[in-house]
Write a protein that holds these residues in place. Structure first.
Motif, PDB file in Angstrom:
ATOM      1  N   VAL A 188     -12.191  11.961  10.085  1.00  0.00           N
ATOM      2  CA  VAL A 188     -10.757  11.764   9.836  1.00  0.00           C
ATOM      3  C   VAL A 188     -10.109  11.029  11.013  1.00  0.00           C
ATOM      4  CG1 VAL A 188      -8.530  12.950   9.625  1.00  0.00           C
ATOM      5  CG2 VAL A 188     -10.473  13.690   8.244  1.00  0.00           C
ATOM      6  N   GLY A 189     -10.410  11.472  12.244  1.00  0.00           N
ATOM      7  CA  GLY A 189      -9.824  10.848  13.427  1.00  0.00           C
ATOM      8  C   GLY A 189     -10.194   9.381  13.554  1.00  0.00           C
ATOM      9  N   ALA A 190     -11.480   9.075  13.351  1.00  0.00           N
ATOM     10  CA  ALA A 190     -11.939   7.691  13.479  1.00  0.00           C
ATOM     11  C   ALA A 190     -11.384   6.821  12.351  1.00  0.00           C
ATOM     12  CB  ALA A 190     -13.469   7.649  13.474  1.00  0.00           C
ATOM     13  N   THR A 191     -11.321   7.390  11.131  1.00  0.00           N
ATOM     14  CA  THR A 191     -10.773   6.634   9.998  1.00  0.00           C
ATOM     15  C   THR A 191      -9.313   6.278  10.236  1.00  0.00           C
ATOM     16  OG1 THR A 191     -12.286   7.769   8.468  1.00  0.00           O
ATOM     17  CG2 THR A 191     -10.392   6.654   7.497  1.00  0.00           C
ATOM     18  N   TRP A 192      -8.546   7.239  10.741  1.00  0.00           N
ATOM     19  CA  TRP A 192      -7.128   6.987  11.030  1.00  0.00           C
ATOM     20  C   TRP A 192      -6.971   5.905  12.099  1.00  0.00           C
ATOM     21  CZ3 TRP A 192      -2.470   7.142   9.319  1.00  0.00           C
ATOM     22  CH2 TRP A 192      -1.381   7.097  10.194  1.00  0.00           C
ATOM     23  N   ALA A 193      -7.820   5.967  13.129  1.00  0.00           N
ATOM     24  CA  ALA A 193      -7.722   4.992  14.222  1.00  0.00           C
ATOM     25  C   ALA A 193      -8.024   3.573  13.744  1.00  0.00           C
ATOM     26  CB  ALA A 193      -8.688   5.379  15.345  1.00  0.00           C
ATOM     27  N   ILE A 194      -8.986   3.424  12.849  1.00  0.00           N
ATOM     28  CA  ILE A 194      -9.439   2.089  12.445  1.00  0.00           C
ATOM     29  C   ILE A 194      -8.720   1.566  11.201  1.00  0.00           C
ATOM     30  CG2 ILE A 194     -11.450   0.731  11.719  1.00  0.00           C
ATOM     31  CD1 ILE A 194     -11.519   1.656  14.652  1.00  0.00           C
ATOM     32  N   PHE A 195      -8.453   2.447  10.235  1.00  0.00           N
ATOM     33  CA  PHE A 195      -8.013   1.978   8.913  1.00  0.00           C
ATOM     34  C   PHE A 195      -6.537   2.246   8.597  1.00  0.00           C
ATOM     35  CE2 PHE A 195     -12.610   2.612   8.472  1.00  0.00           C
ATOM     36  CZ  PHE A 195     -12.998   1.434   7.870  1.00  0.00           C
ATOM     37  N   ARG A 196      -5.784   2.843   9.528  1.00  0.00           N
ATOM     38  CA  ARG A 196      -4.437   3.275   9.163  1.00  0.00           C
ATOM     39  C   ARG A 196      -3.528   2.119   8.732  1.00  0.00           C
ATOM     40  NH1 ARG A 196      -4.567   3.690  14.777  1.00  0.00           N
ATOM     41  NH2 ARG A 196      -2.913   2.567  15.922  1.00  0.00           N
ATOM     42  N   ASN A 197      -3.771   0.920   9.236  1.00  0.00           N
ATOM     43  CA  ASN A 197      -2.954  -0.231   8.848  1.00  0.00           C
ATOM     44  C   ASN A 197      -3.644  -1.131   7.824  1.00  0.00           C
ATOM     45  OD1 ASN A 197      -0.782   0.421  10.575  1.00  0.00           O
ATOM     46  ND2 ASN A 197      -1.901  -0.425  12.329  1.00  0.00           N
ATOM     47  N   ARG A 198      -4.676  -0.593   7.174  1.00  0.00           N
ATOM     48  CA  ARG A 198      -5.444  -1.386   6.206  1.00  0.00           C
ATOM     49  C   ARG A 198      -5.396  -0.750   4.813  1.00  0.00           C
ATOM     50  NH1 ARG A 198      -9.069  -5.023   8.236  1.00  0.00           N
ATOM     51  NH2 ARG A 198     -10.526  -4.642   6.518  1.00  0.00           N
ATOM     52  N   ASP A 199      -4.324  -0.024   4.530  1.00  0.00           N
ATOM     53  CA  ASP A 199      -4.257   0.665   3.245  1.00  0.00           C
ATOM     54  C   ASP A 199      -4.021  -0.319   2.104  1.00  0.00           C
ATOM     55  OD1 ASP A 199      -4.456   2.813   1.601  1.00  0.00           O
ATOM     56  OD2 ASP A 199      -2.896   3.995   2.578  1.00  0.00           O
ATOM     57  N   SER A 200      -4.412   0.085   0.912  1.00  0.00           N
ATOM     58  CA  SER A 200      -4.216  -0.745  -0.276  1.00  0.00           C
ATOM     59  C   SER A 200      -2.802  -0.566  -0.816  1.00  0.00           C
ATOM     60  CB  SER A 200      -5.237  -0.356  -1.354  1.00  0.00           C
ATOM     61  OG  SER A 200      -5.089   1.015  -1.694  1.00  0.00           O
ATOM     62  N   ALA A 201      -2.380  -1.477  -1.681  1.00  0.00           N
ATOM     63  CA  ALA A 201      -1.049  -1.401  -2.288  1.00  0.00           C
ATOM     64  C   ALA A 201      -0.969  -0.179  -3.187  1.00  0.00           C
ATOM     65  CB  ALA A 201      -0.775  -2.671  -3.080  1.00  0.00           C
TER      66      ALA A 201
END
Length: 522
Positions: A188-201
């Motif tokens: 969860v921590g790593a996913t938030w750090a890397i993908f938080r600004n890459r969400d889909s519409a």
């Protein structure tokens, strides 16, 4: 990290960010897949600790599988509603919480309730990990991304029995669930750090609430019927009859409703495609046979052959070794070789493996038990990717998520059904074999009298000697019953081969479904 517009495709990740993102997604997938096999060798310990029979303990596996199957078709709708990254993180977080609750469960009823929750929230994790991983790599590296992902899902089933056995013997069974907590928190921590600004519409879509409700009703009723049937003498029990009626009526209403709804939770029209229905049926029946035997083997080893959970795990662990070596080869050559040939070879090897197991006896040694398990890795390598390639080969891109979800739903449900059917038939055949063996045993019979006298000479009373004889008869009865299941499974695997050839062959130059097929394999 700059915020980007979710309505636009995100550029691939690079360098350290891509590595950390891949590891985070893989860790979540590993944790999820691990939970489908880690409990298998721990069932006797869980059942004994919670005061239920080992066969009732199989609910720990089937409840997770059914809940997981029900939630898989919802992934597309939930992704549109919440966004892929948010949904993935929510799914992993709830999975960690439900895993912790499973370890705390004081009785079987509570454990099954938390396993249902765990299975339901796990549904979106695997398909979302695939889509997020593919979006992290350049198109040219999609095959590499999926090969890495597939390796993760093959290692987990190998580690599951080993970890489950070691934890059960050296710690206590709740730790098979507690180990998810640190892994999930890191993911969860790593996913938030890397993908938080890459969400889909995100987009608000109507939910087929009636279809979902009917799906939950008929699948749950069917699974309860299969699980309690053996404890309640099947259709002699009003409860089993009621579950059967609810399952059949619920299924009929579900089919009628889904075929008429504009936004069905399950797009049944996909079954009009010949390759889709032939491939889905082949992979689902094959997976049901495979999973039923995966559960049956450690139960037999621990209950009647004196194996510890660790030893049973060691016997099962090599199943993925050859699959790890051969799966990348299959993935690289799937566009050159007709996938029907790979699937045919897989079913032949599965049939051989089950036939080898049907020759076991109560004196069988560890090496003899492990040989078919190792060989089974060859069958696994040619099973998932080729059959999903066949299944998805004629599906248009816009239908791919629905097709993948529906195929996975049928396959996972078949795995749960296969577990219940295998353990039920094993018990019933054992009762039959026990009755047949006892017919030839009496104190007036020479060999029986000699055996009883030998036991009495070793210090046992007559009653203890007779109990020991009955124990040996019981062991033999369950061995013969397991042989019956293995032999029947062998024949059924061979009967699946013509089904594969009902599907149309790949078009010239077609990559066989490409990365989507590989990613849907698990």
């Amino acid at each position: 990290m700059a915020t980007s517009n979710p309505s636009q495709p995100h550029p691939p990740l690079e360098g350290t960010a891509r590595l950390i993102g891949t590891l985070a997604l893989s860790a979540a997938v590993f944790m999820n897949v691990l939970d489908t096999s880690i409990a298998n060798v721990s069932l006797p310990a869980i059942a004994g600790d919670l005061g239920v029979s080992a066969n009732q303990g199989t609910w720990v596996i089937t409840s997770f599988a059914v809940a997981n199957a029900i939630s898989v078709p919802l992934t597309g709708w939930l992704s549109m509603r919440f966004g892929q990254v948010r949904l993935f993180m929510l799914s992993v977080t709830l999975f960690v919480i439900s895993s912790w609750l499973c370890g705390l469960a004081p009785n079987m009823t509570t454990l099954i309730a938390f396993r249902i929750l765990q299975g339901f929230v796990a549904g979106p994790m695997i398909p979302l990990s695939q889509s997020l991983l593919l979006a992290s790599y350049p198109r040219a590296m999609a095959g590499t991304a999926m090969a890495f992902w597939s390796m993760t899902t093959l290692i987990a089933p190998v580690m599951g029995p080993l970890l489950g056995g070691w934890i059960t013997d050296n710690m206590s069974w709740p730790w098979i669930f507690y180990i998810n907590v640190p892994v999930g928190m890191l993911a969860v921590g790593a996913t938030w750090a890397i993908f938080r600004n890459r969400d889909s519409a995100r987009k608000a879509l109507p939910i087929d609430a009636i279809g979902l409700g009917l799906l939950v009703v008929w699948v749950s009723a069917m699974q309860i019927m299969l699980d309690i049937g053996k404890e309640h003498d099947w259709f002699q029990s009003p409860m089993v009859v009621a579950c059967a009626v609810i399952a059949v009526v619920g299924l009929l209403y579900f089919l009628i409703w889904e075929l008429g709804d504009k936004h069905p939770v399950v797009d049944l029209r996909l079954f009009k495609n010949r390759n889709f229905w032939a491939g889905t049926l082949a992979i689902s029946v094959g997976y049901g046979l495979f999973f039923g035997n995966v559960v049956l083997l450690p139960l037999w080893l621990q209950q009647f052959m004196g194996y510890t959970a660790t030893d049973a795990g060691l016997v099962l662990a090599p199943v993925g070794l050859l699959a790890l070596v051969l799966s990348p080869v299959v993935g690289k050559t799937i566009h050159k070789v007709d996938p029907r040939r790979y699937a045919t070879a897989s079913f032949i090897v599965f049939g051989l493996v089950m036939w080898m197991r049907s020759r076991f006896n109560t004196q069988v040694d560890l090496v003899t038990i492990m040989v078919p398990t190792i060989v089974q890795g060859v069958a696994m390598a040619g099973f998932f990717i080729p059959l999903m390639t066949i299944t998805l080969s004629d599906i248009p891109p816009e239908k791919m998520p629905s097709a993948s979800g529906l195929s996975n739903f049928v396959r996972i449900t078949a795995g749960a059904v296969g577990t219940s059917v295998a353990t039920t038939l094993w018990e019933r055949r054992a009762v039959l074999h026990h009755a047949q063996l006892v017919e030839h045993i009496s104190l007036g019979d020479g060999p029986t009298a000699q055996a009883v006298q030998g036991l009495q000479a070793s210090g046992l009373t007559l009653q203890q000697a007779l109990a020991r004889v009955d124990q040996l008869v019981n062991q033999q009865a369950f061995m013969l019953a397991a042989n019956d299941i293995f032999w029947a499974s062998s024949m059924l695997f061979l009967l699946l081969i013509p089904l594969v050839w009902l599907a149309k062959g790949p078009k010239q130059g077609q990559g066989g479904g490409g990365a989507e097929a590989a990613s849907a394999a698990h």
